[in-house]
Design a protein around this motif. Structure first.
Motif, PDB file in Angstrom:
ATOM      1  N   LEU A  46       0.827   3.821  -3.106  1.00 26.03           N
ATOM      2  CA  LEU A  46       0.345   5.170  -2.822  1.00 26.03           C
ATOM      3  C   LEU A  46       1.325   6.224  -3.316  1.00 26.03           C
ATOM      4  O   LEU A  46       0.935   7.235  -3.922  1.00 26.03           O
ATOM      5  CB  LEU A  46       0.116   5.338  -1.313  1.00 26.03           C
ATOM      6  N   GLN A  47       2.616   6.007  -3.044  1.00 25.77           N
ATOM      7  CA  GLN A  47       3.615   6.977  -3.486  1.00 25.77           C
ATOM      8  C   GLN A  47       3.672   7.035  -5.005  1.00 25.77           C
ATOM      9  O   GLN A  47       3.760   8.122  -5.591  1.00 25.77           O
ATOM     10  CB  GLN A  47       4.980   6.627  -2.921  1.00 25.77           C
ATOM     11  N   ASN A  65       1.275   6.376  -7.040  1.00 31.31           N
ATOM     12  CA  ASN A  65       0.060   7.026  -7.519  1.00 31.31           C
ATOM     13  C   ASN A  65       0.163   8.536  -7.347  1.00 31.31           C
ATOM     14  O   ASN A  65      -0.193   9.310  -8.243  1.00 31.31           O
ATOM     15  CB  ASN A  65      -1.144   6.476  -6.768  1.00 31.31           C
ATOM     16  N   GLN A  66       0.645   8.994  -6.195  1.00 29.58           N
ATOM     17  CA  GLN A  66       0.774  10.429  -5.952  1.00 29.58           C
ATOM     18  C   GLN A  66       1.743  11.090  -6.921  1.00 29.58           C
ATOM     19  O   GLN A  66       1.559  12.246  -7.314  1.00 29.58           O
ATOM     20  CB  GLN A  66       1.226  10.666  -4.514  1.00 29.58           C
ATOM     21  N   ALA A 110      -5.107   0.602  -4.103  1.00 31.27           N
ATOM     22  CA  ALA A 110      -4.519   1.912  -3.784  1.00 31.27           C
ATOM     23  C   ALA A 110      -3.728   2.487  -4.945  1.00 31.27           C
ATOM     24  O   ALA A 110      -3.391   3.677  -4.931  1.00 31.27           O
ATOM     25  CB  ALA A 110      -3.611   1.788  -2.562  1.00 31.27           C
ATOM     26  N   ILE A 121       0.830  -1.206   0.000  1.00 33.30           N
ATOM     27  CA  ILE A 121       0.000   0.000   0.000  1.00 33.30           C
ATOM     28  C   ILE A 121       0.866   1.258   0.000  1.00 33.30           C
ATOM     29  O   ILE A 121       0.601   2.209  -0.756  1.00 33.30           O
ATOM     30  CB  ILE A 121      -0.954  -0.020   1.210  1.00 33.30           C
ATOM     31  N   LEU A 122       1.930   1.304   0.811  1.00 37.50           N
ATOM     32  CA  LEU A 122       2.790   2.488   0.838  1.00 37.50           C
ATOM     33  C   LEU A 122       3.499   2.697  -0.491  1.00 37.50           C
ATOM     34  O   LEU A 122       3.636   3.832  -0.975  1.00 37.50           O
ATOM     35  CB  LEU A 122       3.824   2.347   1.967  1.00 37.50           C
ATOM     36  N   ARG A 130      -9.029   4.593  -0.864  1.00 36.36           N
ATOM     37  CA  ARG A 130      -8.534   3.396  -1.549  1.00 36.36           C
ATOM     38  C   ARG A 130      -7.525   2.640  -0.686  1.00 36.36           C
ATOM     39  O   ARG A 130      -7.508   1.411  -0.666  1.00 36.36           O
ATOM     40  CB  ARG A 130      -7.897   3.787  -2.879  1.00 36.36           C
ATOM     41  N   ALA A 131      -6.688   3.374   0.033  1.00 33.18           N
ATOM     42  CA  ALA A 131      -5.731   2.714   0.935  1.00 33.18           C
ATOM     43  C   ALA A 131      -6.456   1.964   2.043  1.00 33.18           C
ATOM     44  O   ALA A 131      -6.078   0.839   2.402  1.00 33.18           O
ATOM     45  CB  ALA A 131      -4.772   3.742   1.522  1.00 33.18           C
ATOM     46  N   LEU A 185      -7.712   8.861  -2.556  1.00 34.79           N
ATOM     47  CA  LEU A 185      -6.536   8.017  -2.380  1.00 34.79           C
ATOM     48  C   LEU A 185      -6.524   7.376  -1.001  1.00 34.79           C
ATOM     49  O   LEU A 185      -6.203   6.186  -0.854  1.00 34.79           O
ATOM     50  CB  LEU A 185      -5.272   8.856  -2.582  1.00 34.79           C
ATOM     51  N   PHE A 186      -6.875   8.142   0.028  1.00 36.31           N
ATOM     52  CA  PHE A 186      -6.904   7.594   1.385  1.00 36.31           C
ATOM     53  C   PHE A 186      -7.976   6.514   1.504  1.00 36.31           C
ATOM     54  O   PHE A 186      -7.765   5.486   2.149  1.00 36.31           O
ATOM     55  CB  PHE A 186      -7.170   8.716   2.388  1.00 36.31           C
ATOM     56  N   ALA A 227      -4.951  10.559  -8.224  1.00 35.82           N
ATOM     57  CA  ALA A 227      -4.650  11.074  -6.888  1.00 35.82           C
ATOM     58  C   ALA A 227      -5.426  12.359  -6.608  1.00 35.82           C
ATOM     59  O   ALA A 227      -5.819  12.632  -5.472  1.00 35.82           O
ATOM     60  CB  ALA A 227      -3.151  11.329  -6.748  1.00 35.82           C
TER      61      ALA A 227
END
Length: 350
Positions: free
Chosen positions: A72-73, A75-76, A284, A68-69, A297-298, A294-295, A289
Motif C-alpha cells: 500500500l505504501q 503504491n501510494q 493491493a 498489504i501495508l 484492494r487492501a 486502494l482501500f 492510487a
C-alpha cells in the motif's frame, strides 16, 4: 522492499502476540495463582509456554498484513508505477517479498519443530494437573487400560518400548460373559513369549471371597507391547520426526493413522503458507492510487488471505474425520489459493 516487508511483518507479529498474551493471562492467571505455592514465577512460566503457540499461529496473519501495508505504501508513493515503468512484471515486483517469505517459512518450521512442539507438550501436561507441580517426565505411561477378550487389564505405570516394556502394579479383571469372576493383582510384569509374566500374583475369587497366592503367572496371551505403550498421540506436542516415528509405530500396530498423517503433512504446509501471503496480498500493489480504490484492494487482499485460513482449517478438520485423504487435507487449500492468487494477479495486472 524485503527489509521493509520483514520489519513490518515481525512488528505486527510482536504486537499481536503481546495483545493476545495479555488477554489470555486475564483468565489463566487466576487459575494459576489459585494453586497453593504458585506465584509470579509460575505466571511467567505459563507465558514462556503459551507465547510460542501464539507466535506459530499468527505468523501467516502477520505476513499477510505486512505484505498489504508494504505494498500500500509503495503504491501510494508511486514506487510500483516506477518499477513497472522500468520494465518489471508483477511477478518481478513481488520477487523480493516472496524470497523473504521463503526465509520466514523456513524459520517458522524450525521454530515450530524445536520450540513450539515442546512448549505445547509441557503446557498440556501442566494444564491436565490444573497448574499444580508436575512430577518428572520419564516418558512412561500411567493409568493404562487394555482389553483382552472379556478381560480387562489395568496397569498403574508402563515403561520402556517393545519387548523391554515393564509393567508396574498390574490388575487383571477376569470376566466371563461380562460378569466379574476374579481379580488378579501383581506388583510387576514383563514380556514372555506371546504373553506377560506377572508376579508375585494373588487371585481374589469374587464368588467365594477367597484370596489365593499364585506366584508367577502368564496372562494376556496375544496382547502386544504397543497396546500398553501406544495411547493417544498428541500431534501438536510432537516434532515432525517424533510424529513420523509415532505414526510408524501405530501403523505397525494396526492402529488408524489417517488424522495424524494429515497433521504431519500440515507441519510442512502450515509454515509454507507464509509464501502464499505476498501473492494473495499483491492485489493491493497494483492499480493507480488516485483511482480511489486502494482501500478496496487492501480489503480484497485481506479477504483472500483470511479465506485461505478458513479453507485450511476446514480441510484439516475434514481430514481428521477421514472425509479427505491426509495429503489432500494438508495441501489442497495451499494449491487452490496459489492458483487463485495467480489468477487474480494475472487478470488484474499482467
Amino acid at each position: 522492499m524485503a527489509r521493509m516487508f520483514v520489519g513490518r511483518s515481525f512488528g505486527i507479529l510482536a504486537l499481536l502476540v503481546i495483545i493476545l498474551q495479555a488477554l489470555d493471562l486475564l483468565t489463566e492467571s487466576a487459575k494459576i495463582l489459585a494453586v497453593p505455592g504458585n506465584g509470579q514465577a509460575q505466571v511467567w512460566t505459563y507465558v514462556s509456554l503459551r507465547a510460542p503457540q501464539l507466535i506459530a499461529r499468527f505468523v501467516p496473519f502477520a505476513v499477510l498484513l505486512g505484505t498489504i501495508l508494504t505494498l500500500l505504501q509503495m503504491n501510494q508513493n508511486s514506487e510500483v508505477v516506477a518499477l513497472k515503468g522500468a520494465g518489471l512484471s508483477a511477478h518481478q515486483v513481488l520477487a523480493p517479498l516472496i524470497l523473504a517469505s521463503l526465509g520466514i517459512a523456513a524459520l517458522s518450521f524450525a521454530f515450530n519443530d524445536r520450540v513450539v512442539s515442546h512448549a505445547t507438550a509441557a503446557l498440556d501436561r501442566w494444564q491436565k494437573v490444573d497448574y499444580a507441580r508436575l512430577p518428572p517426565d520419564r516418558g512412561d505411561r500411567s493409568n493404562v487400560w487394555v482389553r483382552d477378550g472379556d478381560d480387562l487389564i489395568e496397569v498403574d505405570r508402563a515403561s520402556g518400548r517393545g519387548d523391554a516394556v515393564r509393567l508396574h502394579s498390574v490388575t487383571l479383571y477376569d470376566r466371563t460373559g461380562g460378569n466379574l469372576v476374579a481379580i488378579v493383582r501383581a506388583p510387576a510384569g514383563r514380556r514372555e513369549g506371546d504373553g506377560w509374566r506377572i508376579g508375585p500374583a494373588t487371585r481374589f475369587d469374587v464368588a467365594g471371597g477367597q484370596v489365593t497366592a499364585l506366584g508367577g503367572v502368564l496372562v494376556a496371551r496375544g496382547v502386544r507391547p504397543d497396546q500398553f505403550t501406544l495411547g493417544s498421540v498428541d500431534a501438536d506436542g510432537l516434532s515432525f520426526g517424533g510424529l513420523r516415528a509415532a505414526i510408524s509405530d501405530l501403523a505397525d500396530a494396526g492402529r488408524p493413522t489417517k488424522s495424524l498423517e494429515g497433521t504431519l503433512w500440515h507441519k510442512l504446509s502450515g509454515p509454507l503458507s507464509a509464501v502464499l501471503m505476498p501473492l494473495l496480498g499483491a492485489v493491493a500493489a497494483f492499480g493507480l492510487a488516485r483511482s480511489g480504490q486502494l482501500f478496496v484492494r487492501a480489503v480484497i487482499g485481506m479477504a483472500l488471505g483470511f479465506a485461505y485460513f478458513v479453507a485450511d482449517n476446514f480441510a484439516l478438520a475434514m481430514g481428521n474425520l477421514g472425509a479427505y485423504p491426509p495429503f489432500l487435507a494438508a495441501w489442497a487449500p495451499f494449491l487452490l489459493f496459489f492458483l487463485i492468487g495467480e489468477a487474480v494477479l494475472i487478470r488484474s495486472e499482467e
